[in-house]
Design an enzyme around this catalytic site. Structure first.
Site, PDB file in Angstrom:
ATOM      1  N   CYS A   3      -1.036   5.845  10.185  1.00 39.73           N
ATOM      2  CA  CYS A   3       0.217   5.204  10.598  1.00 39.73           C
ATOM      3  C   CYS A   3      -0.074   3.953  11.409  1.00 39.73           C
ATOM      4  CB  CYS A   3       1.001   6.155  11.508  1.00 39.73           C
ATOM      5  SG  CYS A   3       1.984   7.311  10.634  1.00 39.73           S
TER       6      CYS A   3
ATOM      7  N   GLU B 108       0.800  -1.220   0.000  1.00 44.49           N
ATOM      8  CA  GLU B 108       0.000   0.000   0.000  1.00 44.49           C
ATOM      9  C   GLU B 108       0.836   1.274   0.000  1.00 44.49           C
ATOM     10  OE1 GLU B 108      -3.769  -1.758   2.513  1.00 44.49           O
ATOM     11  OE2 GLU B 108      -2.229  -0.664   3.559  1.00 44.49           O
TER      12      GLU B 108
END
Ligand code: SF4
Length: 361
Positions: free
Chosen positions: A340, A94
């Site tokens: 994150c 990703e």
């Protein structure tokens, strides 16, 4: 010339020049090929002052690889976009497009790229870490994440952070080559200081980064200034303990003259106490740092970010004891699992799908 084709997007322009020199390609033509591959995603069919015969020879010897876009999700909350790509094999990984939210009339993007498929580091607050390592990405697979996202975006990409899947300094060669290609004027022309390489604390990698005197920013993830506590959430501490890590960081600062950014994933009740601020101040004594505070994003719910009061108390303690710049980083795209620590190839809500629907493995 060779049995293997020369991969465009995988070499810097000077490496490309060396690889194609046996065909009679000049450094100038190599740069033109690099511009075509990286900026326009093509191999030119004709070029002024270049013979058709030479270009035909070049076209036979090179390959322009491309990632396939398997899926894309855009957050309706904050505009973060997550992309799922696949290279030449079946492995997918990703990248995240981050809008610079404070610039409505002058929108720019930062792209957070993956450097490996999966990750071996096993940080306990990270979804990628729970997957284990599958393989390193090639330089072109990193570069093409940025090229594909730029092609999909109305506004320019002005920065790149190596904070997606993987530990960048364990794939050093490909990561640094990709960063160079992204930075060079005939590549993506992204300023070196706008390219950040983030590490969980791979000491030999930091030492090599120091020796190579690279123009890119270094970010080191700390999570705790206490070795035993750090080891609880970052297994890397067992291999490269804080003492060795700080010595490598201090040497980096001494050689480069640069301020080092330390990333601090905020975990409620774990690393937000006054004691944590005091220990961090002692550990970084006389070292110019910037501390990036980032809310932990743990889909399992085991680790939670602090609430407002806990965060304010920690910031007060940092102000009092650390006396260094502290930046609270916005970790966006939570609703699409793009924040994150959340990259695990999950595309959960059908309302956010754009592009091709893909069933992840
Ligand atoms: S935080 Fe980074 S280094 Fe740690 S497991 Fe996740 S991807 Fe790997």
């Amino acid at each position: 010339m060779t049995t293997m084709p020369v991969l465009l997007k995988d070499l810097t322009s000077s490496e490309l020049s060396v690889a194609l020199a046996p065909l009679g390609v000049s450094p100038h033509l190599a740069r033109q090929l690099q511009v075509a591959a990286v900026k326009r995603d093509e191999i030119p069919e004709s070029l002024p002052a270049v013979s058709a015969k030479l270009l035909e020879r070049v076209r036979r010897e090179v390959r322009l690889p491309r990632l396939s876009l398997l899926n894309k999700a855009v957050s309706p909350c904050d505009g973060f976009a997550k992309y799922l790509f696949r290279g030449d094999d079946q492995e997918s990984y990703e990248a995240v497009r981050i809008p610079l939210l404070n610039r409505k009339d002058d929108l720019k993007y930062i792209v957070c790229v993956s450097s490996q498929a999966g990750c071996a580091m096993g940080c306990r607050f990270c979804a990628t870490g729970r997957q284990g390592l599958v393989r390193d990405l090639a330089a072109w697979e990193i570069v093409d994440q940025v090229i594909r996202i730029q092609a999909d975006s109305e506004h320019p990409v002005r920065g790149v952070v190596f904070m997606g899947m993987g530990e960048p300094l364990l794939n050093y060669e490909s990561v640094i080559r990709a960063a160079r290609i992204l930075a060079e004027p005939c590549g993506m022309a992204i300023a070196g200081k706008a390219i950040s390489i983030s590490t969980s604390g791979i000491v030999p990698g930091i030492r090599r980064f120091t020796t190579d005197r690279l123009p890119f920013r270094l970010i080191v993830s700390l999570a705790s200034a206490d070795s035993a506590r750090r080891r609880e959430v970052m297994p890397v501490e067992a291999t490269y303990p804080l003492g060795d890590l700080m010595s490598a960081i201090r040497d980096y600062h001494r050689v480069s003259g640069r301020r080092v950014t330390l990333a601090w994933p905020l975990i409620s009740g774990f690393n937000t106490r006054t004691e944590d601020a005091v220990q961090l101040a002692e550990l970084t004594c006389n070292l110019p740092i910037t501390l990036d505070l980032i809310d932990v994003n743990d889909a399992t719910g085991q680790f939670r970010p602090p609430d407002r009061a806990e965060l304010d108390e920690f910031r007060d303690a940092l102000r009092l004891h650390l006396k260094m710049p502290v930046i609270r980083r916005y970790s966006g795209g939570r609703d699409i699992h793009a924040a994150c620590g959340m990259l695990a190839k999950q595309f959960c809500s059908p309302t956010h799908f754009e592009g091709t629907r893909f069933s992840t493995r």
